[in-house]
Design a protein around this motif. Structure first.
Motif, PDB file in Angstrom:
ATOM      1  N   PHE A 493     -10.874 -23.437 -12.654  1.00 57.94           N
ATOM      2  CA  PHE A 493      -9.552 -23.148 -12.112  1.00 57.94           C
ATOM      3  C   PHE A 493      -9.624 -22.240 -10.883  1.00 57.94           C
ATOM      4  N   ASN A 494     -10.752 -21.607 -10.649  1.00 54.24           N
ATOM      5  CA  ASN A 494     -11.010 -20.796  -9.459  1.00 54.24           C
ATOM      6  C   ASN A 494     -10.135 -19.556  -9.355  1.00 54.24           C
ATOM      7  N   PHE A 495      -9.539 -19.118 -10.458  1.00 55.73           N
ATOM      8  CA  PHE A 495      -8.807 -17.847 -10.432  1.00 55.73           C
ATOM      9  C   PHE A 495      -9.817 -16.701 -10.477  1.00 55.73           C
ATOM     10  N   ARG A 496      -9.586 -15.687  -9.660  1.00 58.25           N
ATOM     11  CA  ARG A 496     -10.554 -14.602  -9.470  1.00 58.25           C
ATOM     12  C   ARG A 496     -10.031 -13.297 -10.059  1.00 58.25           C
ATOM     13  N   LEU A 497     -10.865 -12.275  -9.943  1.00 56.10           N
ATOM     14  CA  LEU A 497     -10.491 -10.910 -10.306  1.00 56.10           C
ATOM     15  C   LEU A 497      -9.994 -10.193  -9.050  1.00 56.10           C
ATOM     16  N   SER A 498      -8.796  -9.667  -9.105  1.00 56.52           N
ATOM     17  CA  SER A 498      -8.189  -8.982  -7.951  1.00 56.52           C
ATOM     18  C   SER A 498      -8.688  -7.546  -7.875  1.00 56.52           C
ATOM     19  N   LYS A 499      -9.984  -7.427  -7.602  1.00 57.90           N
ATOM     20  CA  LYS A 499     -10.594  -6.103  -7.495  1.00 57.90           C
ATOM     21  C   LYS A 499     -11.834  -6.225  -6.628  1.00 57.90           C
ATOM     22  N   ASP A 500     -12.249  -5.113  -6.036  1.00 62.63           N
ATOM     23  CA  ASP A 500     -13.417  -5.147  -5.168  1.00 62.63           C
ATOM     24  C   ASP A 500     -14.696  -5.244  -5.987  1.00 62.63           C
ATOM     25  N   ARG A 501     -15.764  -5.590  -5.306  1.00 62.53           N
ATOM     26  CA  ARG A 501     -17.049  -5.836  -5.979  1.00 62.53           C
ATOM     27  C   ARG A 501     -17.597  -4.571  -6.619  1.00 62.53           C
ATOM     28  N   GLU A 502     -17.472  -3.444  -5.956  1.00 62.18           N
ATOM     29  CA  GLU A 502     -18.043  -2.208  -6.502  1.00 62.18           C
ATOM     30  C   GLU A 502     -17.375  -1.826  -7.820  1.00 62.18           C
ATOM     31  N   THR A 503     -16.064  -1.970  -7.881  1.00 67.43           N
ATOM     32  CA  THR A 503     -15.355  -1.618  -9.122  1.00 67.43           C
ATOM     33  C   THR A 503     -15.749  -2.551 -10.261  1.00 67.43           C
ATOM     34  N   VAL A 504     -15.858  -3.835  -9.950  1.00 71.44           N
ATOM     35  CA  VAL A 504     -16.239  -4.797 -10.987  1.00 71.44           C
ATOM     36  C   VAL A 504     -17.654  -4.521 -11.481  1.00 71.44           C
ATOM     37  N   ASP A 505     -18.560  -4.214 -10.560  1.00 70.60           N
ATOM     38  CA  ASP A 505     -19.936  -3.921 -10.975  1.00 70.60           C
ATOM     39  C   ASP A 505     -20.008  -2.672 -11.834  1.00 70.60           C
ATOM     40  N   SER A 506     -19.231  -1.676 -11.497  1.00 69.70           N
ATOM     41  CA  SER A 506     -19.255  -0.440 -12.288  1.00 69.70           C
ATOM     42  C   SER A 506     -18.739  -0.688 -13.700  1.00 69.70           C
ATOM     43  N   ILE A 507     -17.706  -1.543 -13.829  1.00 72.66           N
ATOM     44  CA  ILE A 507     -17.180  -1.849 -15.167  1.00 72.66           C
ATOM     45  C   ILE A 507     -18.206  -2.638 -15.970  1.00 72.66           C
ATOM     46  N   LEU A 508     -18.886  -3.593 -15.320  1.00 72.11           N
ATOM     47  CA  LEU A 508     -19.895  -4.377 -16.025  1.00 72.11           C
ATOM     48  C   LEU A 508     -21.081  -3.521 -16.440  1.00 72.11           C
ATOM     49  N   ASN A 509     -21.447  -2.554 -15.637  1.00 71.01           N
ATOM     50  CA  ASN A 509     -22.578  -1.689 -15.987  1.00 71.01           C
ATOM     51  C   ASN A 509     -22.208  -0.709 -17.089  1.00 71.01           C
ATOM     52  N   GLN A 510     -20.957  -0.296 -17.152  1.00 71.33           N
ATOM     53  CA  GLN A 510     -20.536   0.626 -18.210  1.00 71.33           C
ATOM     54  C   GLN A 510     -20.469  -0.066 -19.567  1.00 71.33           C
ATOM     55  N   ASN A 511     -20.134  -1.342 -19.562  1.00 69.71           N
ATOM     56  CA  ASN A 511     -19.993  -2.100 -20.812  1.00 69.71           C
ATOM     57  C   ASN A 511     -20.918  -3.304 -20.783  1.00 69.71           C
ATOM     58  N   PRO A 512     -22.187  -3.078 -21.002  1.00 70.51           N
ATOM     59  CA  PRO A 512     -23.123  -4.203 -20.925  1.00 70.51           C
ATOM     60  C   PRO A 512     -22.996  -5.177 -22.079  1.00 70.51           C
ATOM     61  N   GLU A 513     -22.341  -4.770 -23.169  1.00 67.72           N
ATOM     62  CA  GLU A 513     -22.257  -5.649 -24.343  1.00 67.72           C
ATOM     63  C   GLU A 513     -21.219  -6.754 -24.118  1.00 67.72           C
ATOM     64  N   ALA A 514     -20.019  -6.562 -24.594  1.00 69.69           N
ATOM     65  CA  ALA A 514     -19.011  -7.614 -24.460  1.00 69.69           C
ATOM     66  C   ALA A 514     -17.604  -7.061 -24.290  1.00 69.69           C
ATOM     67  N   ASP A 515     -17.457  -5.795 -24.018  1.00 66.13           N
ATOM     68  CA  ASP A 515     -16.144  -5.184 -23.830  1.00 66.13           C
ATOM     69  C   ASP A 515     -15.696  -5.426 -22.395  1.00 66.13           C
ATOM     70  N   VAL A 516     -14.904  -6.483 -22.227  1.00 68.71           N
ATOM     71  CA  VAL A 516     -14.469  -6.877 -20.885  1.00 68.71           C
ATOM     72  C   VAL A 516     -12.956  -6.733 -20.739  1.00 68.71           C
TER      73      VAL A 516
END
Length: 659
Positions: A493-516
């Protein structure tokens, strides 16, 4: 044939008048009076009191004596008493009879080896091994009683009759024992117990429950239950043939005694066959071309549906994957199609592909090879590089209507149809299904273009065509999703996350398991669905996996190129139902192990309720891709043989070094 003690057994032989007559007269002469204590051969004191069981036994014996013997005997009426415990007998198999006889023979042998046991004789031992056991009693005895056995056992405190007699007390007991031995076959329930408890008391006091040889459990046979008219089959098989017909099960099993004559409800059709027996008159009377919801024998009716799906729910696997047009396919698709979390495979597999590989046939062969011989490809369609394949369990293809498909192109100027939608619809039993795979417009900020793609798809997708709508009163001419009971829409569907790359990376690094959950707060599709501007009436299962886009090919890292694309949930699966609660999402996840594309495959497992239908719809009549099936099975066998050959080569080429 004579008994071991010299007296004839009661098998048509006549009894000596002098012997039996004297014994009976002596017994009646000694009936009146109280018991006295005497010594008999130094074996202890014998007590004779009123014993009704002895009188009853002799009374029954005298009824069977010849007429001339009765004429010369004085018979005094004896009032029988009811037994202390009811005689409960049950039928036993030949194996059980043989076992009990062997057990009693072993018991008698053990009593002979006991020096303290003087209550058994050789004659009584032999007759005990030949006579059938007495059932329903805690301590059975031999038909031929032992000497001096008129006295009751320690557990039975019944008095024995005694009176005046010409002979001694021991002679009276001996003569009565001989008389009882002669008619032992007719006095099965009136045997006399010895003075010492027998080892045969280990036999159970209650009848053992019958052993059921039906190995088919309810869990394994719920999908193949017999029709509601099983009583006719049972009555017909028992009274007409006397045992189950050989056409209902293997005749060799009847010869071995593995199938009961009196079959249970579950095994009425056959204990070792899953096919329901069909009578000739039913085939003549039932019409499988015309049917209704309540008709007996309808192919898509309630009876057939309950036989295959007792809970009337089926398992559906829905997957989407943007292959990025890669020519090389993954070596193994097991992680994609056969995840390890559910214990069982699903009834239906629907796989949608965007930007598919150049060789579409090779892709379908790989799908068939992975799913194996239990599944067949019901239908497959393509729209440019949009592919969709539907696989079904091979025994369910008879319950599908004709399969129809339609396509929609959302990018007119492009010669290669990379953006658009492909829909496939059919009716399974009485439930209509619609599967749509789409590839919407790409771009971080092109949310409106993607909503236009959605609106064009629901208006321009012309389905159904020939298969009638199951509920036309709830249908809309402007929305294709309203014309089907169950709708599954999946794709890129090509819907994206309305956030910059740095913020998304920081969230992914803080929750490496499955808390999205923090990432989903910026998801464009979730926001648009809440506002009702797209996918009206659709639902999506909870997301617990990391974004499926965009990865470096062959790696687990997100885009490291100069474009630095934002990781997003572009690949989604949504669903809609006419009836609340019909679709239950079981699992929603991605396949991180498949790394041949910049997208990770996303799949969902569902349990969907199915309703019975009518036979007056265009049926597929078991249609499937036979050529694909044969090629896939051949590939599977070849792969297995090659794997075994490689294992044998490794074993033969292994070198052991000893230091």
């Amino acid at each position: 044939m004579s008994a071991p003690n010299g007296f004839p057994q009661h098998s048509g032989a006549r009894v000596s008048r002098s012997t039996e007559g004297g014994a009976v007269q002596d017994l009646h002469a000694k009936k009146a009076g109280k018991a006295t204590k005497k010594e008999a051969d130094g074996n202890g004191l014998l007590t004779f009191e009123d014993l009704p069981t002895v009188g009853n036994s002799l009374n029954e014996t005298l009824k069977l004596l010849p007429g001339e013997l009765k004429a010369n005997m004085r018979i005094k009426s004896i009032t029988p008493r009811p037994p202390r415990k009811p005689r409960l007998e049950r039928a036993a198999s030949l194996d059980e009879k043989n076992w009990r006889r062997w057990r009693r023979f072993r018991t008698s042998q053990e009593s002979l080896t006991d020096p303290n046991d003087t209550s058994s004789s050789n004659g009584s031992l032999q007759e005990a091994s030949l006579s059938p056991p007495i059932r329903g009693r805690a301590s059975p005895c031999d038909p031929c009683c032992q000497q001096n056995s008129f006295c009751s056992s320690p557990t039975t405190l019944e008095p024995c009759p005694v009176g005046k007699s010409k002979g001694s007390t021991s002679e009276l007991g001996k003569r009565a024992s001989e008389l009882s031995s002669a008619f032992g076959g007719l006095l099965r329930g009136k045997a006399f117990a010895s003075g010492k408890p027998r080892l045969a008391q280990i036999m159970p006091a209650r009848p053992l429950p019958p052993v059921e040889l039906n190995v088919a459990s309810h869990t394994l046979r719920t999908a193949n239950r017999i029709d509601s008219d099983w009583l006719d089959y049972r009555h017909y098989s028992q009274h007409k043939f006397g045992r189950v017909s050989s056409s209902l099960s293997d005749s060799r099993l009847h010869g071995n005694g593995m199938v009961y004559d009196n079959c249970s409800t579950d095994s009425m059709k056959s204990t070792f066959s899953l096919l329901t027996p069909i009578r000739s008159k039913d085939v003549r009377s039932r019409s499988y071309l015309e049917g209704s919801l309540l008709a007996t024998g309808a192919l898509l009716g309630a009876e057939e549906l309950s036989r295959y799906f007792p809970d009337r729910t089926i398992g559906i696997f829905v997957a989407t994957w943007n292959m990025q047009g890669q020519k090389d396919l993954p070596v193994n698709l097991d992680e994609f199609l056969l995840p390890t979390d559910p214990d069982y495979t699903q009834d239906m597999y629907v796989i949608g592909v965007q930007e598919g590989c150049p060789d579409r046939r090779e892709w379908e062969i790989r799908l068939q090879e992975t799913l194996g011989p239990h599944y067949v490809m019901l239908y497959s369609a393509a729209h440019g590089v949009l592919y969709m394949s539907i696989f079904l369990r091979r025994d369910l293809i008879w319950f599908c209507s004709e399969v129809e498909y339609a396509t929609v192109t959302t990018r007119i100027v492009s010669q290669i149809k990379t953006k658009g939608a492909l829909g496939i619809s059919f009716t399974f039993f009485g439930t209509s299904f619609l599967f749509i795979t789409s590839h919407f417009t790409s771009g971080d900020s092109k949310v409106n273009e993607r909503k236009l793609d959605y609106n064009k798809t629901i208006q321009a997708l012309t389905l159904p065509k020939n298969v009638p709508d199951t509920n036309p009163y709830q249908s809309s001419s402007t929305d294709v999703t309203s014309r089907f009971d169950e709708v599954f829409w999946f794709g890129d569907f090509n819907f994206r996350l309305s956030k910059d790359r740095e913020t998304v990376d920081s969230i992914l690094n803080q929750n490496p398991e499955a808390d999205v959950s923090k990432l989903l707060a910026y998801d464009q599709l979730t926001s648009e669905m809440r506002s009702g501007s797209i996918f009206k009436g659709f639902q999506e299962a909870e997301i617990h996996f990391r974004p499926s886009y965009k990865f470096d090919i062959g790696k687990d890292s997100y885009d490291t190129t100069s474009k630095q694309r934002i990781p997003s949930y572009t690949d989604r699966v949504v669903y809609r139902s006419r009836y609340r609660g019909d679709i239950h999402a079981v699992k929603y996840s991605s396949c991180p192990g498949i790394k041949t594309s910049d997208h990770r495959p996303v799949f969902a497992l569902f349990r969907v309720k199915v309703r019975p239908g009518r036979d007056n719809i265009p049926l597929a009549a078991g249609q499937f891709d036979r050529e694909l099936y044969l090629i896939g099975i051949k590939r599977r066998i070849t792969r297995e043989l090659q794997k075994r050959r490689e294992q044998n080569d490794q074993r033969s080429s292994s070198i052991c070094s000893i230091s």
